[in-house]
Enzyme design. Sequence first.
Site: not given
Length: 634
Positions: A327, A356
Amino acid sequence: MNNLYSSEQFEKQYTYTGSDLGANWTPDRTVFRVWAPTAQAVWVNLYQGGTPNTNDRLEQLPMTQAENGTWVAEKQGDLNGVYYTYVVQVNDKLREACDPYARTTGVNGHRAMVIDLDATNPEGWALDKDPHGGNPITDAVIYELHIRDLSIDPDSGIKNKGKYLGLTETGTANSKGMPTGLDHIKSMGITHLHLLPIYDYGSVDEAHPELPQFNWGYDPVNYNVPEGSYATDPFQGQVRVKELKQMIHALHQNGISVVMDVVYNHVYKTEEFCFNQIVPGYFSRGGSNGSGCGNDTASERSMVRKYIVDSVLYWADEYHIDGFRFDLVGLIDTETINQIMQAVHAKRPNVIFYGEGWSMHSAVTKRDTILTCQANAYRTPKFAFFCDTMRDAIKGSVFRGEDPGYVSGNGDLAYAIHRCFMGLPGWTNRPDQIVNYASCHDNLSLFDKLTLATPGQSQQKRIRMNNLAAAIYMTSQGIPLLQAGEEMLRSKPLGHGKFEHNSYNSPDAINSIKWGVLGNEEYDRVVEYYRGLIAFRKAHPALRMTRPADVTKHMIPMAEPGNALAFHITAGAGGQMQDTVVIFNPGHADLTTALPSGKWTCYVDHEQAGNKPLFTAEKQVTVAPISAMVLVKE
Ligand code: CA
């Protein structure tokens, strides 16, 4: 203090490199070691149970100062199942905290538990392995799922609703007899199941499963402990460990690899996070808020870096996790990411990594810190990134619901699709670094987005747009990923023509996979189309190149009218790659287009996809409105 922690002198004196932080259990004794360089004194509290604010302390052991800022204590006897905390005195203030290296905890993660990990292994665990070990990452087809969403729907036919064990159940069906849960996922042909956070997070009260609670779980409390609300008993520390392993074993036995979503970039509550209690403020970049959660992780500090490396390695080793999705990895430095991959790959070269890589602003505490964003992709060659260029080109911007994409009428995005199809999104030219997708848990579901972006359009046409979207990212160079349920037109309706775009804490009624749609022909056909696209992709190495040089050599864009796109992928790789033509027609009229010489067999058209020949064509072919076509030369 914040600057001192990142100074060369502090790191030289207080970087501990041993692998024995935490409670090291043996049948005869347990040795505790904690890193607390700024502490004046440290104790271990031993408890009978794992429930906080319970008056059941067994003993308090003083700890002795040891190497590099660590403290140790030893207790004779078999401590398996005994709970513990550390009491740390810093600046004359006493704080009681969980162990950052806790292997499991009692309810809600307040007290760690000493555990005999081998005793939690399911039968056959020693032989358990990644069913896709040894395959390149571009062979992966990733399915992104939240544990609870899979089974919580009343029509799931699954007994262990909302639990790890729900993913071990086979033979489940909805009220129309259609397979659900694990059987459905397996039947899709996906290779990797990517699970939203399964480490211990804070936003769901584990003590009250009867309350209507839901959260995605991007609020880490204990990084090395499974989340308790997915266990059948969150009060007994060994249960969550056992059941998560059972789940992973069941998935492996069904041919599915497991990817874990990890959130090292911030914690649930800065002050309360156990590491920050023991070494005040050490874990976080003071006041920096790139994550939007108020406490970016200071991954550049030596003992934070070690902590993250140790944590990922632990999940790979102890739980046989086959992949990690990071993340907001744009907040973590590249050195940490490379050390993680090196440590994990030393023993498990099959493990995949992606995340990400949005560019983030963060108050790093060392001048030479380089963050792991798309633009720095060349610095982390084995780490892949979500391709937002592809995502937004397919369906339109995620920030404006009504914006159409290439499949829903915006021809300006044709060039972006063209580039992304060839694995050239702009920030890398390596297909093995690109995760292609049309939807994930964030933002509107694909079908809701299509609905908002095409007012007045028919359901039938929107389904064609949906299937064209899937055909684009499933045939592109890179690694395809889909949100669970995208293949059955997943929707998160709020009523009055509105849809939830951020369902992180929405009720089950919004988030759950609605199994009742299966058995309805309209939905079944979409499921079948996705299944066929996946099967076709898996049968054709031409869609799964790993080297930029191969893409350059074998990929020939063909001239097409309007916003249509077509590509000729030429044969190669010792006959493994066949001559393939892929055509996208986003227009609302038939497209007739010339084919390269030879006889071509169609496997994907506007209605069907798979490895079954649909028809053959020579010289030219007609592609139906809003659809994809894929042909292979005989
Ligand atoms: Ca929890």
